[in-house]
Design an enzyme around this catalytic site. Structure first.
Site, PDB file in Angstrom:
ATOM      1  N   SER A 121      -7.965   0.051  -2.140  1.00  0.00           N
ATOM      2  CA  SER A 121      -8.686   1.265  -1.731  1.00  0.00           C
ATOM      3  C   SER A 121      -9.831   1.476  -2.711  1.00  0.00           C
ATOM      4  CB  SER A 121      -7.723   2.454  -1.816  1.00  0.00           C
ATOM      5  OG  SER A 121      -8.423   3.674  -1.768  1.00  0.00           O
ATOM      6  N   TYR A 165      -1.163   8.005  -5.670  1.00  0.00           N
ATOM      7  CA  TYR A 165      -1.911   7.020  -4.870  1.00  0.00           C
ATOM      8  C   TYR A 165      -2.897   6.252  -5.761  1.00  0.00           C
ATOM      9  CZ  TYR A 165      -4.556   5.330  -0.766  1.00  0.00           C
ATOM     10  OH  TYR A 165      -5.180   4.555   0.188  1.00  0.00           O
TER      11      TYR A 165
HETATM   12  P1  NAD Z   1      -1.384   4.248   8.708  1.00  0.00           P
HETATM   13  O1  NAD Z   1      -0.600   5.470   8.357  1.00  0.00           O
HETATM   14  O2  NAD Z   1      -2.120   4.206  10.014  1.00  0.00           O
HETATM   15  O3  NAD Z   1      -0.450   2.971   8.626  1.00  0.00           O
HETATM   16  C1  NAD Z   1       0.552   2.837   7.664  1.00  0.00           C
HETATM   17  C2  NAD Z   1       1.536   1.782   8.127  1.00  0.00           C
HETATM   18  O4  NAD Z   1       2.574   1.673   7.155  1.00  0.00           O
HETATM   19  C3  NAD Z   1       2.227   2.116   9.458  1.00  0.00           C
HETATM   20  O5  NAD Z   1       2.403   0.945  10.203  1.00  0.00           O
HETATM   21  C4  NAD Z   1       3.574   2.659   9.003  1.00  0.00           C
HETATM   22  O6  NAD Z   1       4.602   2.575   9.983  1.00  0.00           O
HETATM   23  C5  NAD Z   1       3.830   1.764   7.821  1.00  0.00           C
HETATM   24  N1  NAD Z   1       4.845   2.281   6.917  1.00  0.00           N
HETATM   25  C6  NAD Z   1       4.958   3.532   6.412  1.00  0.00           C
HETATM   26  N2  NAD Z   1       6.049   3.614   5.634  1.00  0.00           N
HETATM   27  C7  NAD Z   1       6.630   2.386   5.648  1.00  0.00           C
HETATM   28  C8  NAD Z   1       7.802   1.834   5.047  1.00  0.00           C
HETATM   29  N3  NAD Z   1       8.590   2.564   4.243  1.00  0.00           N
HETATM   30  N4  NAD Z   1       8.107   0.541   5.286  1.00  0.00           N
HETATM   31  C9  NAD Z   1       7.321  -0.218   6.106  1.00  0.00           C
HETATM   32  N5  NAD Z   1       6.198   0.250   6.693  1.00  0.00           N
HETATM   33  C10 NAD Z   1       5.878   1.537   6.467  1.00  0.00           C
HETATM   34  O7  NAD Z   1      -2.359   4.042   7.499  1.00  0.00           O
HETATM   35  P2  NAD Z   1      -3.723   3.193   7.279  1.00  0.00           P
HETATM   36  O8  NAD Z   1      -4.807   4.162   7.032  1.00  0.00           O
HETATM   37  O9  NAD Z   1      -3.893   2.134   8.307  1.00  0.00           O
HETATM   38  O10 NAD Z   1      -3.385   2.561   5.855  1.00  0.00           O
HETATM   39  C11 NAD Z   1      -3.074   1.218   5.654  1.00  0.00           C
HETATM   40  C12 NAD Z   1      -3.378   0.869   4.214  1.00  0.00           C
HETATM   41  O11 NAD Z   1      -4.763   1.068   3.979  1.00  0.00           O
HETATM   42  C13 NAD Z   1      -2.639   1.731   3.176  1.00  0.00           C
HETATM   43  O12 NAD Z   1      -2.197   0.920   2.105  1.00  0.00           O
HETATM   44  C14 NAD Z   1      -3.708   2.689   2.712  1.00  0.00           C
HETATM   45  O13 NAD Z   1      -3.467   3.154   1.408  1.00  0.00           O
HETATM   46  C15 NAD Z   1      -4.939   1.816   2.789  1.00  0.00           C
HETATM   47  N6  NAD Z   1      -6.204   2.527   2.848  1.00  0.00           N
HETATM   48  C16 NAD Z   1      -6.467   3.381   3.863  1.00  0.00           C
HETATM   49  C17 NAD Z   1      -7.683   4.040   3.889  1.00  0.00           C
HETATM   50  C18 NAD Z   1      -8.045   4.988   4.977  1.00  0.00           C
HETATM   51  O14 NAD Z   1      -9.038   5.698   4.821  1.00  0.00           O
HETATM   52  N7  NAD Z   1      -7.309   5.023   6.091  1.00  0.00           N
HETATM   53  C19 NAD Z   1      -8.615   3.832   2.867  1.00  0.00           C
HETATM   54  C20 NAD Z   1      -8.311   2.951   1.846  1.00  0.00           C
HETATM   55  C21 NAD Z   1      -7.093   2.306   1.846  1.00  0.00           C
END
Ligand code: NAD
Length: 263
Positions: free
Chosen positions: A145, A158
């Site tokens: 991130s 985080y």
């Molecule tokens: P999201 O909430 O859409 O997806 C998260 C996924 O993790 C889902 O499939 C969920 O079911 C799964 N999950 C949650 N708890 C779990 C567990 N205990 N075991 C297995 N799976 C589990 O989120 P996203 O925005 O797609 O985020 C994905 C990654 O990207 C994360 O690591 C997040 O920190 C990172 N990220 C997101 C953003 C953003 O702006 N969305 C920015 C930077 C980084």
């Protein structure tokens, strides 16, 4: 017809939604077998799984294991090995967020975020590397991130987990460098996914703001392009990191953040 990742197997954690699902689509579209993981409605996940298989004819397998637990991660990796022999491309993407001042930060939320966003990547990596070494080829990609490079208030767990993930990735990259294996972080800014949408109410509370103020003055305030990154843009970077052209990119932390961390 053979595609660039035909014969490879990719395991993507947290891929029932958001960025993870976009990675799965991109890799399956290039011919990789994919193991998807995460929570959600069983019928919706089965629909996604079948759709992934339709993209290139490669296999898609679902693992519903909880990645906050080491024994469940071991079971997921064993499931992938039974089905496909091992994992060639590992994408550590599962993550969650909690927004709170440090003095009020719930201890269970701290422990959850460190377990899911950081420690799970250690377990999947330690279990995937022996197979990758035997194949003399592998790709380890973390969804880190912008918060692996810069901090924001009220996100102590985080930011800690993502900085840790960046350090872990550099260390692994050095250890596996002579085995044809690369390890890199992709560091998005704000991507419009359920994770971002779900933190709006808590941020409204923590900062005493309206929804519109959170969107414009917090989320997009630090993103000079004033646009959310798309999940497809993040997935395209992962595809590139899997290509032969990226064989000498390792230990890197690739920003896709609309200029956020350039400031
Ligand atoms: P999201 O909430 O859409 O997806 C998260 C996924 O993790 C889902 O499939 C969920 O079911 C799964 N999950 C949650 N708890 C779990 C567990 N205990 N075991 C297995 N799976 C589990 O989120 P996203 O925005 O797609 O985020 C994905 C990654 O990207 C994360 O690591 C997040 O920190 C990172 N990220 C997101 C953003 C953003 O702006 N969305 C920015 C930077 C980084």
């Amino acid at each position: 017809m053979s595609k660039s990742l035909t014969g490879k197997t990719a395991l993507i954690t947290g891929s029932t939604s958001g960025i993870g699902l976009a990675y799965a689509k991109a890799l399956a579209g290039e011919g990789a077998n994919v193991v998807i993981n995460g929570f959600g409605d069983a019928d919706a996940i089965e629909k996604e799984r079948l759709e992934l298989e339709s993209l290139s004819g490669a296999k898609a397998l679902y693992s519903g294991h909880d990645l906050t637990k080491a024994d469940e991660i071991e079971a997921m990796m064993a499931q992938a090995a039974d089905a496909f022999g091992g994992v060639d491309i590992l994408i550590n993407n599962a993550g969650t967020q909690h927004v709170s001042p440090v003095e009020d930060f719930p201890v269970d939320k701290w422990n959850l975020i460190i377990a899911l966003n950081l420690t799970s990547a250690f377990h999947t990596t330690r279990l995937a590397v022996p197979y990758m070494k035997s194949k003399k080829w592998g790709r380890i990609i973390q969804t880190a991130s912008a918060h692996s490079k810069a901090a924001s208030p009220f996100k102590s767990a985080y930011v800690t987990a993502k900085h840790g993930l960046a350090g872990f990735t550099k260390t692994v990259a050095l250890e596996v460098a002579t085995f044809g294996i690369t390890a890199n972080c992709i560091s998005p800014g704000y991507v419009w996914t359920p994770l971002v949408e779900n933190q709006i109410p808590d941020t409204m509370k923590a900062r005493n703001m309206t929804r519109e103020q959170v969107m414009n003055d917090v989320l997009l305030a630090g993103q000079p392009t004033k646009e959310f990154v798309t999940v497809e843009q993040v997935a395209a970077m992962a595809l590139f990191l899997c290509s032969d052209a990226a064989a000498n990119i390792t230990g890197a932390n690739m920003s896709i953040d609309g200029g956020w961390t350039a400031q």
